[in-house]
Scaffold this motif. Sequence first.
Motif, PDB file in Angstrom:
ATOM      1  N   THR B  61       0.916  -1.207   0.017  1.00  0.00           N
ATOM      2  CA  THR B  61       0.124  -0.087  -0.025  1.00  0.00           C
ATOM      3  C   THR B  61       0.713   1.394  -0.009  1.00  0.00           C
ATOM      4  OG1 THR B  61      -0.178  -0.275   2.376  1.00  0.00           O
ATOM      5  CG2 THR B  61      -2.147  -0.873   1.064  1.00  0.00           C
ATOM      6  N   THR B  62       1.923   1.182   0.615  1.00  0.00           N
ATOM      7  CA  THR B  62       2.955   2.375   0.681  1.00  0.00           C
ATOM      8  C   THR B  62       3.491   2.646  -0.876  1.00  0.00           C
ATOM      9  OG1 THR B  62       3.462   1.882   2.862  1.00  0.00           O
ATOM     10  CG2 THR B  62       5.178   3.475   1.836  1.00  0.00           C
ATOM     11  N   GLN B  63       3.867   1.435  -1.076  1.00  0.00           N
ATOM     12  CA  GLN B  63       4.568   1.603  -2.698  1.00  0.00           C
ATOM     13  C   GLN B  63       3.315   2.023  -3.644  1.00  0.00           C
ATOM     14  OE1 GLN B  63       6.331  -2.148  -3.146  1.00  0.00           O
ATOM     15  NE2 GLN B  63       8.161  -1.356  -2.320  1.00  0.00           N
ATOM     16  N   ARG B  64       2.000   1.875  -3.368  1.00  0.00           N
ATOM     17  CA  ARG B  64       0.983   2.450  -4.140  1.00  0.00           C
ATOM     18  C   ARG B  64       0.923   3.758  -4.056  1.00  0.00           C
ATOM     19  NH1 ARG B  64      -2.804  -0.450  -6.933  1.00  0.00           N
ATOM     20  NH2 ARG B  64      -2.427  -2.774  -7.012  1.00  0.00           N
ATOM     21  N   PHE B 123      -0.071  14.717   0.779  1.00  0.00           N
ATOM     22  CA  PHE B 123      -1.336  14.133   0.691  1.00  0.00           C
ATOM     23  C   PHE B 123      -1.484  12.698   0.397  1.00  0.00           C
ATOM     24  CE2 PHE B 123      -5.872  13.982  -0.182  1.00  0.00           C
ATOM     25  CZ  PHE B 123      -6.155  14.192   1.230  1.00  0.00           C
ATOM     26  N   SER B 124      -0.689  12.401  -0.694  1.00  0.00           N
ATOM     27  CA  SER B 124      -0.696  10.869  -1.329  1.00  0.00           C
ATOM     28  C   SER B 124      -0.204   9.899  -0.341  1.00  0.00           C
ATOM     29  CB  SER B 124       0.326  10.833  -2.481  1.00  0.00           C
ATOM     30  OG  SER B 124       0.159  11.734  -3.426  1.00  0.00           O
ATOM     31  N   ILE B 125       0.784  10.438   0.621  1.00  0.00           N
ATOM     32  CA  ILE B 125       1.513   9.740   1.603  1.00  0.00           C
ATOM     33  C   ILE B 125       0.401   9.621   2.872  1.00  0.00           C
ATOM     34  CG2 ILE B 125       3.499   9.085   3.123  1.00  0.00           C
ATOM     35  CD1 ILE B 125       3.823   8.622  -0.084  1.00  0.00           C
ATOM     36  N   ARG B 129      -0.147   6.265   5.102  1.00  0.00           N
ATOM     37  CA  ARG B 129       0.820   6.315   6.472  1.00  0.00           C
ATOM     38  C   ARG B 129       0.939   7.770   7.006  1.00  0.00           C
ATOM     39  NH1 ARG B 129       5.418   2.656   5.284  1.00  0.00           N
ATOM     40  NH2 ARG B 129       6.174   3.585   7.395  1.00  0.00           N
ATOM     41  N   ARG B 130      -0.084   7.538   8.050  1.00  0.00           N
ATOM     42  CA  ARG B 130      -0.329   8.719   8.602  1.00  0.00           C
ATOM     43  C   ARG B 130       0.840   9.416   9.456  1.00  0.00           C
ATOM     44  NH1 ARG B 130      -6.253   9.666   8.837  1.00  0.00           N
ATOM     45  NH2 ARG B 130      -6.606   8.618   7.186  1.00  0.00           N
ATOM     46  N   GLY B 131       1.673   8.820  10.212  1.00  0.00           N
ATOM     47  CA  GLY B 131       2.703   9.441  10.821  1.00  0.00           C
ATOM     48  C   GLY B 131       3.804  10.223   9.584  1.00  0.00           C
TER      49      GLY B 131
END
Lengths: 135, 196
Positions: B61-64, B123-125, B129-131
């Motif tokens: 999901t992070t790489q997306r 905003f994408s991240i 990934r909230r932090g």
Amino acid sequence: MPFFLDYMILIFLASVGVIQLAALKNGLKGIYLVRPSVLNLALALALTCGSFIWFFTSEPRNLPDDTLGLDGNRQAGFYLIGSVGAVVFTLLVTSLLHRVYNGKALPSNEAGLDALRSSGYATALKGAFIRLWKR
Amino acid sequence: MEALKQADSNIVIWLNQWVGEYRVLDQVVEVVVSDYFTPVTLALSLLWLWFATRDPGKRMTTQRAVITAIASLAIANLVVLMMNDFYFRPRPFTEMQLNLLFYRPTDSSFPANPAALSFAIAFSILQTRRGAGAILLGIAAIWSLSRVYAGVFYLSDVAAGAAIGVTTVLCMNFLLRWLDPVPTAVLRVGKALHLA
């Protein structure tokens, strides 16, 4: 030295440093540049911070982006070259180092980046091709 | 409208009055506002996020999100360039007596391209990934405000740029859902090559 070269050196060195920091966080020992984690951390921090300090203290960097500096598109292009170069450099050098340290080790069966926890990149890639061939 | 413009000018004047008061602050801002420090930091953060996530599910999901960030910043850049063709707003330093901490850009002040790009990445991240996203949002906000402090943007330019960045990400979420085979294929090839 031309400005774009300074910028590429910053990107290349900082990217190598960040990849090492990420490898340390993720436990990807197969792509460590230096074996003891503490030394690798020191090297990664030195590369990342050092490249920024060198870039911003060696010369004035607030240059007009349409003449002496780099506009957004050229910046993006040089960033891509520098960071892809850093990834390729890391994978090549650590593959050689892994071979020197471990000899002909068996490739990991894990998928994706996880394989780099125990295998060097070249070994992992070789394993992937062998598995693909056997399918 | 005139009252808004006046408020915009007043904010720049109020922030810019501190330039020259604290030498160390100015030196830090000169680095932060530059065309290179924050963009490189944000881009390196994406490189970090790509490689550093340990859990395979979370990594996917992070790489997306990284792919969304790269696509969004390209589109946000294009939107700002197109808007610049239709509307030109002079920079604050051409209309007021300011102490500049930056070179004199000649392109339109509205909307602020740095804000559009940095908020698009942040905003994408933030969506997955909230932090990390919150840290990147902080960096984007500091970069944008430092440009107002340095006298090269109005606050409304930065707000419009940030809105463009966030809107682009929302559109990109929809578009990438529709074009899902593309990021999935990128990640599958990356995984096969032990790069994702």
